[in-house]
Design a protein around this motif. Structure first.
Motif, PDB file in Angstrom:
ATOM      1  N   SER A  14       0.819  -1.205   0.000  1.00  0.00           N
ATOM      2  CA  SER A  14       0.000   0.000   0.000  1.00  0.00           C
ATOM      3  C   SER A  14       0.857   1.261   0.000  1.00  0.00           C
ATOM      4  N   ARG A  15       1.939   1.271   0.800  1.00  0.00           N
ATOM      5  CA  ARG A  15       2.800   2.465   0.873  1.00  0.00           C
ATOM      6  C   ARG A  15       3.499   2.704  -0.462  1.00  0.00           C
ATOM      7  N   ALA A  16       3.984   1.591  -1.069  1.00  0.00           N
ATOM      8  CA  ALA A  16       4.661   1.728  -2.361  1.00  0.00           C
ATOM      9  C   ALA A  16       3.689   2.230  -3.425  1.00  0.00           C
ATOM     10  N   PHE A  17       2.458   1.754  -3.352  1.00  0.00           N
ATOM     11  CA  PHE A  17       1.447   2.190  -4.315  1.00  0.00           C
ATOM     12  C   PHE A  17       1.170   3.683  -4.156  1.00  0.00           C
ATOM     13  N   ARG A  18       1.019   4.145  -2.900  1.00  0.00           N
ATOM     14  CA  ARG A  18       0.765   5.568  -2.657  1.00  0.00           C
ATOM     15  C   ARG A  18       1.944   6.419  -3.114  1.00  0.00           C
ATOM     16  N   THR A  19       3.157   5.909  -2.839  1.00  0.00           N
ATOM     17  CA  THR A  19       4.347   6.663  -3.276  1.00  0.00           C
ATOM     18  C   THR A  19       4.356   6.796  -4.799  1.00  0.00           C
ATOM     19  N   ALA A  20       4.031   5.692  -5.491  1.00  0.00           N
ATOM     20  CA  ALA A  20       3.999   5.741  -6.962  1.00  0.00           C
ATOM     21  C   ALA A  20       2.905   6.682  -7.445  1.00  0.00           C
ATOM     22  N   MET A  21       1.705   6.559  -6.877  1.00  0.00           N
ATOM     23  CA  MET A  21       0.587   7.398  -7.326  1.00  0.00           C
ATOM     24  C   MET A  21       0.821   8.864  -6.988  1.00  0.00           C
ATOM     25  N   GLY A  22       1.602   9.106  -5.923  1.00  0.00           N
ATOM     26  CA  GLY A  22       1.885  10.477  -5.516  1.00  0.00           C
ATOM     27  C   GLY A  22       2.770  11.231  -6.502  1.00  0.00           C
ATOM     28  N   GLN A  23       3.389  10.516  -7.460  1.00  0.00           N
ATOM     29  CA  GLN A  23       4.201  11.185  -8.491  1.00  0.00           C
ATOM     30  C   GLN A  23       3.310  11.855  -9.525  1.00  0.00           C
ATOM     31  N   CYS A  45     -11.031  16.305  -2.485  1.00  0.00           N
ATOM     32  CA  CYS A  45     -11.024  15.215  -3.464  1.00  0.00           C
ATOM     33  C   CYS A  45     -10.060  15.521  -4.610  1.00  0.00           C
ATOM     34  N   GLN A  46      -9.057  14.648  -4.755  1.00  0.00           N
ATOM     35  CA  GLN A  46      -8.139  14.818  -5.883  1.00  0.00           C
ATOM     36  C   GLN A  46      -8.508  13.875  -7.033  1.00  0.00           C
ATOM     37  N   SER A  47      -9.354  12.871  -6.744  1.00  0.00           N
ATOM     38  CA  SER A  47      -9.712  11.903  -7.792  1.00  0.00           C
ATOM     39  C   SER A  47     -10.857  12.458  -8.629  1.00  0.00           C
ATOM     40  N   PHE A  48     -10.643  13.645  -9.167  1.00  0.00           N
ATOM     41  CA  PHE A  48     -11.650  14.334  -9.971  1.00  0.00           C
ATOM     42  C   PHE A  48     -11.069  14.578 -11.353  1.00  0.00           C
ATOM     43  N   PRO A  62     -15.305   8.872  -4.298  1.00  0.00           N
ATOM     44  CA  PRO A  62     -15.307   8.970  -2.838  1.00  0.00           C
ATOM     45  C   PRO A  62     -15.056   7.605  -2.188  1.00  0.00           C
ATOM     46  N   MET A  63     -14.327   7.617  -1.082  1.00  0.00           N
ATOM     47  CA  MET A  63     -14.122   6.380  -0.329  1.00  0.00           C
ATOM     48  C   MET A  63     -15.462   5.843   0.160  1.00  0.00           C
ATOM     49  N   LYS A  64     -15.557   4.525   0.271  1.00  0.00           N
ATOM     50  CA  LYS A  64     -16.828   3.946   0.735  1.00  0.00           C
ATOM     51  C   LYS A  64     -17.119   4.314   2.190  1.00  0.00           C
ATOM     52  N   ASP A 136     -12.228   0.081  -2.858  1.00  0.00           N
ATOM     53  CA  ASP A 136     -12.701   0.699  -1.608  1.00  0.00           C
ATOM     54  C   ASP A 136     -13.284   2.098  -1.865  1.00  0.00           C
ATOM     55  N   HIS A 137     -13.475   2.465  -3.122  1.00  0.00           N
ATOM     56  CA  HIS A 137     -14.120   3.724  -3.508  1.00  0.00           C
ATOM     57  C   HIS A 137     -15.355   3.439  -4.373  1.00  0.00           C
ATOM     58  N   HIS A 138     -16.227   4.437  -4.483  1.00  0.00           N
ATOM     59  CA  HIS A 138     -17.256   4.459  -5.523  1.00  0.00           C
ATOM     60  C   HIS A 138     -16.696   5.261  -6.703  1.00  0.00           C
ATOM     61  N   LEU A 157      -2.051  22.557  -5.870  1.00  0.00           N
ATOM     62  CA  LEU A 157      -1.663  21.253  -6.420  1.00  0.00           C
ATOM     63  C   LEU A 157      -1.292  20.281  -5.311  1.00  0.00           C
ATOM     64  N   PHE A 158      -1.540  18.988  -5.542  1.00  0.00           N
ATOM     65  CA  PHE A 158      -1.184  17.926  -4.591  1.00  0.00           C
ATOM     66  C   PHE A 158      -0.167  17.024  -5.279  1.00  0.00           C
ATOM     67  N   TYR A 159       0.990  16.865  -4.638  1.00  0.00           N
ATOM     68  CA  TYR A 159       2.102  16.151  -5.272  1.00  0.00           C
ATOM     69  C   TYR A 159       2.934  15.493  -4.178  1.00  0.00           C
ATOM     70  N   ARG A 160       3.208  14.206  -4.316  1.00  0.00           N
ATOM     71  CA  ARG A 160       3.987  13.449  -3.341  1.00  0.00           C
ATOM     72  C   ARG A 160       3.441  13.639  -1.929  1.00  0.00           C
ATOM     73  N   GLY A 161       2.108  13.621  -1.798  1.00  0.00           N
ATOM     74  CA  GLY A 161       1.483  13.695  -0.477  1.00  0.00           C
ATOM     75  C   GLY A 161       1.544  15.064   0.162  1.00  0.00           C
ATOM     76  N   GLY A 162       1.913  16.093  -0.624  1.00  0.00           N
ATOM     77  CA  GLY A 162       1.987  17.445  -0.057  1.00  0.00           C
ATOM     78  C   GLY A 162       1.461  18.474  -1.037  1.00  0.00           C
TER      79      GLY A 162
HETATM   80  N1  LIG Z   1      -8.327   8.893  -3.536  1.00  0.00           N
HETATM   81  C1  LIG Z   1      -8.271   9.090  -2.225  1.00  0.00           C
HETATM   82  O1  LIG Z   1      -9.107   8.574  -1.516  1.00  0.00           O
HETATM   83  C2  LIG Z   1      -7.202   9.936  -1.635  1.00  0.00           C
HETATM   84  C3  LIG Z   1      -6.327  10.638  -2.444  1.00  0.00           C
HETATM   85  C4  LIG Z   1      -5.334  11.435  -1.830  1.00  0.00           C
HETATM   86  C5  LIG Z   1      -5.252  11.487  -0.474  1.00  0.00           C
HETATM   87  N2  LIG Z   1      -6.143  10.799   0.278  1.00  0.00           N
HETATM   88  C6  LIG Z   1      -6.057  10.821   1.739  1.00  0.00           C
HETATM   89  O2  LIG Z   1      -5.620  12.086   2.159  1.00  0.00           O
HETATM   90  C7  LIG Z   1      -4.725  11.926   3.258  1.00  0.00           C
HETATM   91  C8  LIG Z   1      -3.430  12.613   2.926  1.00  0.00           C
HETATM   92  O3  LIG Z   1      -2.708  11.862   2.008  1.00  0.00           O
HETATM   93  P1  LIG Z   1      -1.133  11.705   2.253  1.00  0.00           P
HETATM   94  O4  LIG Z   1      -0.561  13.021   2.565  1.00  0.00           O
HETATM   95  O5  LIG Z   1      -0.923  10.624   3.237  1.00  0.00           O
HETATM   96  O6  LIG Z   1      -0.572  11.331   0.850  1.00  0.00           O
HETATM   97  P2  LIG Z   1      -0.231   9.899   0.300  1.00  0.00           P
HETATM   98  O7  LIG Z   1       1.240   9.812   0.222  1.00  0.00           O
HETATM   99  O8  LIG Z   1      -1.007   8.882   1.002  1.00  0.00           O
HETATM  100  O9  LIG Z   1      -0.848  10.072  -1.163  1.00  0.00           O
HETATM  101  C9  LIG Z   1      -0.077   9.846  -2.297  1.00  0.00           C
HETATM  102  C10 LIG Z   1      -1.006   9.409  -3.388  1.00  0.00           C
HETATM  103  O10 LIG Z   1      -1.575   8.143  -3.062  1.00  0.00           O
HETATM  104  C11 LIG Z   1      -2.910   8.072  -3.519  1.00  0.00           C
HETATM  105  N3  LIG Z   1      -3.786   7.787  -2.369  1.00  0.00           N
HETATM  106  C12 LIG Z   1      -3.557   8.111  -1.067  1.00  0.00           C
HETATM  107  N4  LIG Z   1      -4.546   7.654  -0.302  1.00  0.00           N
HETATM  108  C13 LIG Z   1      -5.409   7.035  -1.125  1.00  0.00           C
HETATM  109  C14 LIG Z   1      -6.617   6.360  -0.930  1.00  0.00           C
HETATM  110  N5  LIG Z   1      -7.163   6.200   0.287  1.00  0.00           N
HETATM  111  N6  LIG Z   1      -7.225   5.849  -2.014  1.00  0.00           N
HETATM  112  C15 LIG Z   1      -6.705   5.974  -3.238  1.00  0.00           C
HETATM  113  N7  LIG Z   1      -5.554   6.593  -3.489  1.00  0.00           N
HETATM  114  C16 LIG Z   1      -4.926   7.110  -2.445  1.00  0.00           C
HETATM  115  C17 LIG Z   1      -3.221   9.398  -4.174  1.00  0.00           C
HETATM  116  O11 LIG Z   1      -3.010   9.262  -5.562  1.00  0.00           O
HETATM  117  C18 LIG Z   1      -2.179  10.334  -3.607  1.00  0.00           C
HETATM  118  O12 LIG Z   1      -1.815  11.367  -4.490  1.00  0.00           O
HETATM  119  C19 LIG Z   1      -4.579  10.450   3.511  1.00  0.00           C
HETATM  120  O13 LIG Z   1      -5.456  10.104   4.552  1.00  0.00           O
HETATM  121  C20 LIG Z   1      -5.045   9.825   2.211  1.00  0.00           C
HETATM  122  O14 LIG Z   1      -5.617   8.542   2.391  1.00  0.00           O
HETATM  123  C21 LIG Z   1      -7.105  10.028  -0.264  1.00  0.00           C
END
Ligand SMILES: NC(=O)c1ccc[n+]([C@@H]2O[C@H](COP(=O)([O-])OP(=O)(O)OC[C@H]3O[C@@H](n4cnc5c(N)ncnc54)[C@H](O)[C@@H]3O)[C@@H](O)[C@H]2O)c1
Ligand SMILES: Cc1cc2nc3c(=O)[nH]c(=O)nc-3n(C[C@H](O)[C@H](O)[C@H](O)COP(=O)(O)OP(=O)(O)OC[C@H]3O[C@@H](n4cnc5c(N)ncnc54)[C@H](O)[C@@H]3O)c2cc1C
Length: 191
Positions: A14-23, A45-48, A62-64, A136-138, A157-162
């Motif tokens: 999950s962490r690796a996936f978030r790191t990748a998606m955060g790029q 919401c960034q998934s728009f 949106p998350m479920k 886990d989303h709709h 902008l949202f990039y690398r979790g910031g």
């Molecule tokens: N799509 C989402 O639901 C989504 C997207 C971004 C952030 N968030 C939430 O916002 C908070 C802040 O995020 P962060 O600073 O820890 O960044 P992060 O490092 O978790 O986010 C990096 C990337 O991972 C993806 N991501 C993170 N959480 C996700 C989720 N629950 N479902 C699907 N994709 C997800 C997004 O693409 C995001 O840009 C966290 O609680 C995170 O779960 C949710």
């Protein structure tokens, strides 16, 4: 024979996936609606994304576990507020659980009565068209009904979790080509 991949098999958790998606850098929206007793609800919401021009459709996920989503589903409509870089605090409030997220923001009702957050770059009032499963989303597709005015401001902008701030984007030739592509209505001639 197909060439062998040089990449091997990456660790995939999950962490690796978030790191990748955060790029993948995105804008940030706050999606709002109004519940049955007239109280405003909303979440960051960034998934728009824009989905279709004809008909004009948008998509968000949106998350479920979202508490805003059942309100939107019940009402059948929502407003997408596109945040400017002056609204980082707005993103922080709407991006975490809270009792009264609207206590710290100023808003006005859209034509259908849903919150338009002041100083947003723009806003779109939409009706829910379809909802499908996305893990886990709709996955929600909405039809754009009303467009707000566009402010000459910078995006948040949202990039690398910031958060990442930018200078005002210039219109470059690439953007003009993209605009031409998106507004092209002459049919497919490249085949
Ligand atoms: N799509 C989402 O639901 C989504 C997207 C971004 C952030 N968030 C939430 O916002 C908070 C802040 O995020 P962060 O600073 O820890 O960044 P992060 O490092 O978790 O986010 C990096 C990337 O991972 C993806 N991501 C993170 N959480 C996700 C989720 N629950 N479902 C699907 N994709 C997800 C997004 O693409 C995001 O840009 C966290 O609680 C995170 O779960 C949710
Ligand atoms: C930049 C950014 C982008 C984001 N993009 C997305 C996205 O695309 N999709 C998405 O779904 N989310 C996204 N989020 C996360 C989302 O904004 C937050 O999870 C937000 O809190 C959801 O709000 P809500 O009103 O839907 O639900 P909430 O009211 O926040 O409830 C969410 C969960 O928290 C629990 N909860 C509520 N209050 C409390 C409390 N006081 N104590 C303990 N638990 C509580 C609820 O029971 C529920 O399970 C993003 C966040 C950020 C910062």
């Amino acid at each position: 024979m197909a060439p062998q991949s040089p990449y091997g098999t990456a660790e995939f958790d999950s962490r690796a996936f978030r790191t990748a998606m955060g790029q993948f850098c995105t804008g940030i929206t706050v999606i709002t609606s109004i519940d049955g007793v007239g109280d405003p609800v909303g979440f960051a919401c960034q998934s728009f994304a824009a989905l279709s021009l004809d008909p004009p459709l948008v998509i968000f996920c949106p998350m479920k576990t979202s508490r805003t989503w059942p309100v939107i589903a019940e009402r059948g409509s929502f407003v997408v507020n596109v945040l400017s870089n002056r609204q980082q605090a707005v993103s922080a409030v709407f991006g975490a659980p809270g009792q009264d997220k609207f206590a710290s923001v100023e808003w006005d009702p859209s034509p259908a009565g849903m919150p338009v957050i002041r100083n947003s770059l723009t806003w779109v009032e939409c009706g829910v068209e379809t909802v499908t499963d996305g893990g886990d989303h709709h996955v929600v597709i909405g039809r754009a009904n009303v467009l707000g005015e566009v402010l000459q401001d910078k995006p948040l902008l949202f990039y690398r979790g910031g958060y990442l701030s930018t200078e005002h984007p210039r219109v470059t030739p690439v953007q003009e080509e993209l605009e031409n592509f998106l507004t092209w209505n002459g049919g497919d001639t490249w085949l």
